[in-house]
Design a protein around this motif. Structure first.
Motif, mmCIF file in Angstrom:
data_model
loop_
_atom_site.group_PDB
_atom_site.id
_atom_site.type_symbol
_atom_site.label_atom_id
_atom_site.label_comp_id
_atom_site.label_asym_id
_atom_site.label_seq_id
_atom_site.Cartn_x
_atom_site.Cartn_y
_atom_site.Cartn_z
ATOM 1 N N GLU A 105 -5.350 6.237 -0.053
ATOM 2 C CA GLU A 105 -4.263 5.303 -0.302
ATOM 3 C C GLU A 105 -4.473 4.518 -1.593
ATOM 4 O O GLU A 105 -5.590 4.435 -2.113
ATOM 5 C CB GLU A 105 -4.081 4.332 0.876
ATOM 6 C CG GLU A 105 -5.184 3.326 1.007
ATOM 7 C CD GLU A 105 -4.928 2.323 2.129
ATOM 8 O OE1 GLU A 105 -3.971 2.517 2.906
ATOM 9 O OE2 GLU A 105 -5.698 1.346 2.233
ATOM 10 N N GLU A 145 -3.793 0.677 -3.034
ATOM 11 C CA GLU A 145 -3.444 -0.688 -2.650
ATOM 12 C C GLU A 145 -3.190 -1.507 -3.918
ATOM 13 O O GLU A 145 -3.972 -1.458 -4.868
ATOM 14 C CB GLU A 145 -4.564 -1.322 -1.842
ATOM 15 C CG GLU A 145 -4.252 -2.744 -1.399
ATOM 16 C CD GLU A 145 -5.381 -3.359 -0.579
ATOM 17 O OE1 GLU A 145 -5.222 -4.505 -0.129
ATOM 18 O OE2 GLU A 145 -6.432 -2.693 -0.405
ATOM 19 N N GLN A 152 10.780 4.470 -0.888
ATOM 20 C CA GLN A 152 11.197 3.357 -0.037
ATOM 21 C C GLN A 152 10.851 2.012 -0.676
ATOM 22 O O GLN A 152 11.628 1.067 -0.634
ATOM 23 C CB GLN A 152 10.516 3.476 1.341
ATOM 24 C CG GLN A 152 10.985 2.442 2.357
ATOM 25 C CD GLN A 152 12.451 2.602 2.717
ATOM 26 O OE1 GLN A 152 12.924 3.722 2.920
ATOM 27 N NE2 GLN A 152 13.172 1.495 2.798
ATOM 28 N N LEU A 153 9.688 1.972 -1.302
ATOM 29 C CA LEU A 153 9.247 0.759 -1.977
ATOM 30 C C LEU A 153 10.182 0.416 -3.142
ATOM 31 O O LEU A 153 10.589 -0.745 -3.315
ATOM 32 C CB LEU A 153 7.820 0.942 -2.492
ATOM 33 C CG LEU A 153 7.215 -0.227 -3.264
ATOM 34 C CD1 LEU A 153 7.012 -1.424 -2.355
ATOM 35 C CD2 LEU A 153 5.876 0.185 -3.874
ATOM 36 N N LYS A 203 0.839 -1.198 0.000
ATOM 37 C CA LYS A 203 0.000 0.000 0.000
ATOM 38 C C LYS A 203 0.874 1.248 0.000
ATOM 39 O O LYS A 203 1.975 1.242 0.542
ATOM 40 C CB LYS A 203 -0.909 0.021 1.234
ATOM 41 C CG LYS A 203 -1.945 -1.103 1.275
ATOM 42 C CD LYS A 203 -2.802 -1.006 2.531
ATOM 43 C CE LYS A 203 -3.837 -2.129 2.580
ATOM 44 N NZ LYS A 203 -4.684 -2.034 3.805
ATOM 45 N N VAL A 204 0.348 2.302 -0.639
ATOM 46 C CA VAL A 204 1.040 3.590 -0.693
ATOM 47 C C VAL A 204 0.038 4.684 -0.357
ATOM 48 O O VAL A 204 -1.067 4.715 -0.930
ATOM 49 C CB VAL A 204 1.645 3.854 -2.096
ATOM 50 C CG1 VAL A 204 2.352 5.202 -2.112
ATOM 51 C CG2 VAL A 204 2.605 2.745 -2.487
ATOM 52 N N LYS A 205 0.395 5.562 0.569
ATOM 53 C CA LYS A 205 -0.500 6.666 0.931
ATOM 54 C C LYS A 205 -0.672 7.616 -0.248
ATOM 55 O O LYS A 205 0.271 7.877 -0.994
ATOM 56 C CB LYS A 205 0.070 7.447 2.123
ATOM 57 C CG LYS A 205 0.101 6.669 3.426
ATOM 58 C CD LYS A 205 -1.315 6.359 3.902
ATOM 59 C CE LYS A 205 -1.273 5.612 5.241
ATOM 60 N NZ LYS A 205 -2.646 5.303 5.720
ATOM 61 N N ILE A 251 0.531 10.767 -4.626
ATOM 62 C CA ILE A 251 0.921 9.747 -3.651
ATOM 63 C C ILE A 251 2.035 10.265 -2.761
ATOM 64 O O ILE A 251 2.663 11.292 -3.051
ATOM 65 C CB ILE A 251 1.393 8.451 -4.348
ATOM 66 C CG1 ILE A 251 2.625 8.739 -5.204
ATOM 67 C CG2 ILE A 251 0.294 7.828 -5.173
ATOM 68 C CD1 ILE A 251 3.327 7.492 -5.676
ATOM 69 N N ASP A 252 2.278 9.542 -1.665
ATOM 70 C CA ASP A 252 3.357 9.882 -0.744
ATOM 71 C C ASP A 252 4.668 9.391 -1.359
ATOM 72 O O ASP A 252 4.960 8.200 -1.368
ATOM 73 C CB ASP A 252 3.107 9.214 0.603
ATOM 74 C CG ASP A 252 4.138 9.622 1.656
ATOM 75 O OD1 ASP A 252 5.205 10.130 1.272
ATOM 76 O OD2 ASP A 252 3.877 9.407 2.855
ATOM 77 N N ASN A 253 5.465 10.329 -1.872
ATOM 78 C CA ASN A 253 6.701 9.955 -2.569
ATOM 79 C C ASN A 253 7.700 9.243 -1.665
ATOM 80 O O ASN A 253 8.440 8.369 -2.121
ATOM 81 C CB ASN A 253 7.355 11.202 -3.162
ATOM 82 C CG ASN A 253 6.599 11.715 -4.369
ATOM 83 O OD1 ASN A 253 5.923 10.955 -5.056
ATOM 84 N ND2 ASN A 253 6.701 13.007 -4.637
ATOM 85 N N VAL A 288 7.134 7.097 0.708
ATOM 86 C CA VAL A 288 6.764 5.685 0.771
ATOM 87 C C VAL A 288 7.086 5.001 -0.561
ATOM 88 O O VAL A 288 7.582 3.873 -0.595
ATOM 89 C CB VAL A 288 5.262 5.524 1.103
ATOM 90 C CG1 VAL A 288 4.882 4.044 1.083
ATOM 91 C CG2 VAL A 288 4.960 6.135 2.459
ATOM 92 N N LEU A 289 6.786 5.711 -1.643
ATOM 93 C CA LEU A 289 7.066 5.155 -2.964
ATOM 94 C C LEU A 289 8.563 4.938 -3.171
ATOM 95 O O LEU A 289 8.993 3.885 -3.666
ATOM 96 C CB LEU A 289 6.518 6.090 -4.045
ATOM 97 C CG LEU A 289 6.700 5.607 -5.485
ATOM 98 C CD1 LEU A 289 5.963 4.296 -5.720
ATOM 99 C CD2 LEU A 289 6.210 6.669 -6.475
#
Length: 257
Positions: A88, A90, A132-133, A31-33, A125-127, A129-130
Protein backbone atom coordinates in the motif's frame (compact mmCIF):
# COMPACT_ATOMS: atom_id res chain seq x y z
CA UNK A 1 9.74 8.97 -20.17
CA UNK A 2 7.28 10.32 -17.55
CA UNK A 3 7.00 14.01 -16.81
CA UNK A 4 8.84 15.36 -13.80
CA UNK A 5 6.37 15.62 -10.88
CA UNK A 6 5.52 19.06 -9.64
CA UNK A 7 4.98 19.73 -5.95
CA UNK A 8 1.73 21.09 -4.56
CA UNK A 9 1.30 24.86 -4.74
CA UNK A 10 3.70 26.44 -2.26
CA UNK A 11 2.18 28.59 0.45
CA UNK A 12 3.97 31.53 2.01
CA UNK A 13 5.85 31.04 5.24
CA UNK A 14 3.51 31.66 8.20
CA UNK A 15 4.06 35.08 9.76
CA UNK A 16 5.92 35.31 13.04
CA UNK A 17 3.40 35.23 15.87
CA UNK A 18 3.37 37.42 18.94
CA UNK A 19 4.95 35.89 22.01
CA UNK A 20 6.44 33.16 19.82
CA UNK A 21 3.08 31.34 19.58
CA UNK A 22 2.84 28.71 16.86
CA UNK A 23 -0.22 27.62 14.88
CA UNK A 24 -0.12 23.84 14.71
CA UNK A 25 -1.64 22.66 11.43
CA UNK A 26 -4.13 19.80 11.19
CA UNK A 27 -2.94 16.53 9.73
CA UNK A 28 -4.95 14.33 7.38
CA UNK A 29 -4.20 11.49 5.00
CA UNK A 30 -5.34 8.50 2.97
CA UNK A 31 -4.15 5.09 1.81
CA UNK A 32 -4.15 3.39 -1.59
CA UNK A 33 -3.56 -0.32 -2.18
CA UNK A 34 -0.50 -1.06 -4.28
CA UNK A 35 2.28 -3.51 -5.09
CA UNK A 36 5.99 -3.32 -5.93
CA UNK A 37 6.85 -4.29 -9.49
CA UNK A 38 10.64 -4.05 -9.27
CA UNK A 39 12.18 -3.12 -5.91
CA UNK A 40 11.89 -0.51 -3.16
CA UNK A 41 15.47 0.54 -3.93
CA UNK A 42 14.60 1.37 -7.52
CA UNK A 43 11.59 3.36 -6.30
CA UNK A 44 13.81 5.30 -3.86
CA UNK A 45 16.36 6.01 -6.61
CA UNK A 46 13.62 7.38 -8.89
CA UNK A 47 12.29 9.63 -6.17
CA UNK A 48 15.76 10.99 -5.35
CA UNK A 49 15.83 12.56 -8.81
CA UNK A 50 13.47 15.19 -7.41
CA UNK A 51 15.53 17.79 -5.58
CA UNK A 52 12.67 19.02 -3.41
CA UNK A 53 12.08 15.57 -1.88
CA UNK A 54 13.79 14.07 1.16
CA UNK A 55 13.87 10.33 0.51
CA UNK A 56 14.57 7.73 3.21
CA UNK A 57 14.50 4.00 2.48
CA UNK A 58 13.62 1.50 5.20
CA UNK A 59 13.72 -2.26 5.08
CA UNK A 60 10.08 -2.55 4.02
CA UNK A 61 9.18 0.98 2.88
CA UNK A 62 10.32 4.16 1.11
CA UNK A 63 9.47 7.55 2.63
CA UNK A 64 9.29 10.67 0.47
CA UNK A 65 9.00 13.87 2.51
CA UNK A 66 8.29 17.27 1.03
CA UNK A 67 8.50 20.25 3.39
CA UNK A 68 7.04 23.33 1.71
CA UNK A 69 7.44 25.68 4.69
CA UNK A 70 8.39 25.74 8.35
CA UNK A 71 7.01 27.55 11.37
CA UNK A 72 8.79 30.08 13.58
CA UNK A 73 10.50 27.23 15.43
CA UNK A 74 11.76 25.73 12.16
CA UNK A 75 9.42 22.74 12.51
CA UNK A 76 7.65 21.51 9.34
CA UNK A 77 4.48 23.56 8.83
CA UNK A 78 3.24 22.85 5.32
CA UNK A 79 4.38 19.34 4.44
CA UNK A 80 3.44 15.97 2.99
CA UNK A 81 4.80 12.44 3.51
CA UNK A 82 4.36 9.61 1.06
CA UNK A 83 5.14 6.18 2.50
CA UNK A 84 5.40 3.49 -0.16
CA UNK A 85 5.17 -0.09 1.14
CA UNK A 86 4.96 -3.41 -0.61
CA UNK A 87 1.16 -3.60 -0.32
CA UNK A 88 0.00 0.00 0.00
CA UNK A 89 0.86 3.67 -0.31
CA UNK A 90 0.09 5.93 2.64
CA UNK A 91 -0.10 9.71 2.25
CA UNK A 92 -0.06 12.10 5.23
CA UNK A 93 -0.20 15.86 4.84
CA UNK A 94 -0.68 19.01 6.90
CA UNK A 95 -3.57 21.48 6.54
CA UNK A 96 -2.71 24.98 7.83
CA UNK A 97 -5.54 27.21 9.00
CA UNK A 98 -5.06 29.61 6.11
CA UNK A 99 -5.68 26.91 3.46
CA UNK A 100 -9.11 25.36 2.85
CA UNK A 101 -8.99 21.60 3.62
CA UNK A 102 -10.73 20.63 0.36
CA UNK A 103 -8.34 22.70 -1.72
CA UNK A 104 -5.36 21.27 0.15
CA UNK A 105 -6.62 17.74 -0.48
CA UNK A 106 -7.01 18.44 -4.19
CA UNK A 107 -3.46 19.82 -4.35
CA UNK A 108 -2.13 16.71 -2.61
CA UNK A 109 -4.03 14.36 -4.93
CA UNK A 110 -2.53 16.13 -7.95
CA UNK A 111 0.90 15.92 -6.35
CA UNK A 112 0.53 12.17 -5.65
CA UNK A 113 -0.56 11.55 -9.24
CA UNK A 114 2.63 13.23 -10.44
CA UNK A 115 4.72 11.06 -8.11
CA UNK A 116 2.96 7.93 -9.36
CA UNK A 117 3.70 8.93 -12.96
CA UNK A 118 7.40 8.94 -12.04
CA UNK A 119 7.42 5.46 -10.44
CA UNK A 120 4.76 3.75 -12.57
CA UNK A 121 7.32 1.24 -13.90
CA UNK A 122 8.29 0.22 -10.36
CA UNK A 123 5.03 0.47 -8.45
CA UNK A 124 1.44 -0.44 -9.30
CA UNK A 125 -1.57 0.86 -7.39
CA UNK A 126 -5.23 -0.12 -7.20
CA UNK A 127 -6.77 2.18 -9.82
CA UNK A 128 -10.30 1.69 -8.49
CA UNK A 129 -9.31 3.13 -5.13
CA UNK A 130 -7.36 5.91 -6.81
CA UNK A 131 -10.28 6.81 -9.07
CA UNK A 132 -12.59 6.88 -6.07
CA UNK A 133 -10.18 9.17 -4.27
CA UNK A 134 -10.01 11.54 -7.25
CA UNK A 135 -13.78 11.50 -7.65
CA UNK A 136 -14.34 12.37 -3.98
CA UNK A 137 -11.80 15.17 -4.13
CA UNK A 138 -13.39 16.62 -7.26
CA UNK A 139 -16.87 16.31 -5.76
CA UNK A 140 -15.80 18.15 -2.60
CA UNK A 141 -14.07 20.95 -4.48
CA UNK A 142 -17.04 21.25 -6.90
CA UNK A 143 -19.50 21.52 -4.01
CA UNK A 144 -17.32 24.15 -2.40
CA UNK A 145 -17.15 26.11 -5.64
CA UNK A 146 -20.94 25.85 -6.08
CA UNK A 147 -21.53 27.17 -2.56
CA UNK A 148 -18.99 29.92 -3.08
CA UNK A 149 -20.54 30.82 -6.42
CA UNK A 150 -23.99 30.92 -4.83
CA UNK A 151 -22.73 33.18 -2.03
CA UNK A 152 -20.89 35.45 -4.45
CA UNK A 153 -23.89 35.62 -6.79
CA UNK A 154 -26.15 36.57 -3.87
CA UNK A 155 -23.72 39.33 -2.89
CA UNK A 156 -23.41 40.43 -6.51
CA UNK A 157 -27.19 40.50 -6.95
CA UNK A 158 -27.54 42.63 -3.82
CA UNK A 159 -24.82 45.02 -4.95
CA UNK A 160 -26.37 45.21 -8.43
CA UNK A 161 -29.75 46.14 -6.91
CA UNK A 162 -28.09 48.84 -4.79
CA UNK A 163 -26.32 50.15 -7.89
CA UNK A 164 -29.59 50.23 -9.87
CA UNK A 165 -31.26 52.14 -7.02
CA UNK A 166 -28.37 54.60 -6.89
CA UNK A 167 -28.52 55.11 -10.66
CA UNK A 168 -32.23 55.90 -10.42
CA UNK A 169 -31.58 58.34 -7.57
CA UNK A 170 -28.77 60.02 -9.52
CA UNK A 171 -31.04 60.30 -12.59
CA UNK A 172 -33.85 61.81 -10.50
CA UNK A 173 -31.51 64.21 -8.72
CA UNK A 174 -30.02 65.24 -12.06
CA UNK A 175 -33.48 66.07 -13.40
CA UNK A 176 -34.39 67.97 -10.20
CA UNK A 177 -31.10 69.85 -10.37
CA UNK A 178 -31.84 70.85 -13.97
CA UNK A 179 -35.26 72.15 -12.91
CA UNK A 180 -33.69 74.12 -10.06
CA UNK A 181 -31.09 75.58 -12.43
CA UNK A 182 -33.85 76.71 -14.79
CA UNK A 183 -35.79 78.29 -11.92
CA UNK A 184 -32.62 79.92 -10.65
CA UNK A 185 -31.99 81.48 -14.08
CA UNK A 186 -35.58 82.77 -14.14
CA UNK A 187 -35.31 84.22 -10.61
CA UNK A 188 -31.96 85.81 -11.44
CA UNK A 189 -33.49 87.39 -14.56
CA UNK A 190 -36.37 88.85 -12.56
CA UNK A 191 -33.97 90.03 -9.86
CA UNK A 192 -31.79 91.79 -12.43
CA UNK A 193 -34.89 93.41 -13.90
CA UNK A 194 -36.06 94.64 -10.49
CA UNK A 195 -32.60 95.94 -9.65
CA UNK A 196 -32.56 97.86 -12.92
CA UNK A 197 -35.96 99.39 -12.19
CA UNK A 198 -34.89 100.24 -8.64
CA UNK A 199 -31.74 101.89 -9.93
CA UNK A 200 -33.84 103.91 -12.37
CA UNK A 201 -36.12 105.04 -9.55
CA UNK A 202 -33.17 105.92 -7.36
CA UNK A 203 -31.77 108.18 -10.08
CA UNK A 204 -34.80 110.51 -10.04
CA UNK A 205 -34.38 113.63 -12.16
CA UNK A 206 -34.30 117.10 -10.67
CA UNK A 207 -37.52 118.08 -12.48
CA UNK A 208 -39.32 115.03 -11.14
CA UNK A 209 -38.02 115.77 -7.65
CA UNK A 210 -39.34 119.38 -7.92
CA UNK A 211 -42.80 118.06 -8.74
CA UNK A 212 -42.73 115.58 -5.87
CA UNK A 213 -41.61 118.27 -3.41
CA UNK A 214 -44.34 120.67 -4.53
CA UNK A 215 -46.94 117.92 -4.26
CA UNK A 216 -45.71 116.97 -0.80
CA UNK A 217 -45.76 120.55 0.50
CA UNK A 218 -49.23 121.07 -0.96
CA UNK A 219 -50.54 117.92 0.71
CA UNK A 220 -48.88 118.72 4.07
CA UNK A 221 -50.15 122.29 4.55
CA UNK A 222 -46.99 123.94 3.29
CA UNK A 223 -44.65 121.94 5.54
CA UNK A 224 -42.02 119.30 4.79
CA UNK A 225 -40.13 116.79 6.89
CA UNK A 226 -36.96 116.34 4.85
CA UNK A 227 -35.89 113.16 6.70
CA UNK A 228 -39.23 111.48 6.03
CA UNK A 229 -39.38 112.73 2.42
CA UNK A 230 -35.84 111.52 1.75
CA UNK A 231 -36.59 108.06 3.19
CA UNK A 232 -39.82 107.62 1.21
CA UNK A 233 -38.32 108.74 -2.10
CA UNK A 234 -34.86 107.29 -1.46
CA UNK A 235 -33.11 110.63 -1.97
CA UNK A 236 -30.37 112.06 0.26
CA UNK A 237 -31.41 115.05 2.36
CA UNK A 238 -28.74 117.29 0.86
CA UNK A 239 -30.32 116.75 -2.57
CA UNK A 240 -33.77 117.56 -1.17
CA UNK A 241 -32.42 120.74 0.41
CA UNK A 242 -30.75 121.71 -2.86
CA UNK A 243 -33.99 121.34 -4.83
CA UNK A 244 -35.97 123.24 -2.19
CA UNK A 245 -33.55 126.17 -2.44
CA UNK A 246 -33.88 126.07 -6.18
CA UNK A 247 -37.67 126.15 -5.98
CA UNK A 248 -37.45 129.20 -3.72
CA UNK A 249 -35.00 130.98 -6.01
CA UNK A 250 -37.17 130.22 -9.01
CA UNK A 251 -40.26 131.61 -7.24
CA UNK A 252 -42.19 128.37 -6.92
CA UNK A 253 -42.02 128.58 -3.12
CA UNK A 254 -42.22 131.72 -1.10
CA UNK A 255 -41.53 130.41 2.37
CA UNK A 256 -40.10 127.18 3.84
CA UNK A 257 -40.90 126.43 7.44
Amino acid sequence: MPNTPTPPSVAKQPPALLNAEVNVPRVDGFKVKGSVRTSLKEIADSLRSLSFLQVAQERDAVNAVYVESRDIRKAPYLFSIIKIQSDEMEVVYSIPKEIAPKKRKMDIVRYVLNILSLIEQSYKIDNKVLYQLIENALKEITETMSLEYSRLYTEFDGIKKDMDDLKRKVSRLTEENQVLLTKNYEIKGKSDELLLRLKTLENISDEALKVKLQTWISEHNGEINMAEFSKIHNVVETKVEEILNRLVSEGYLTSIR
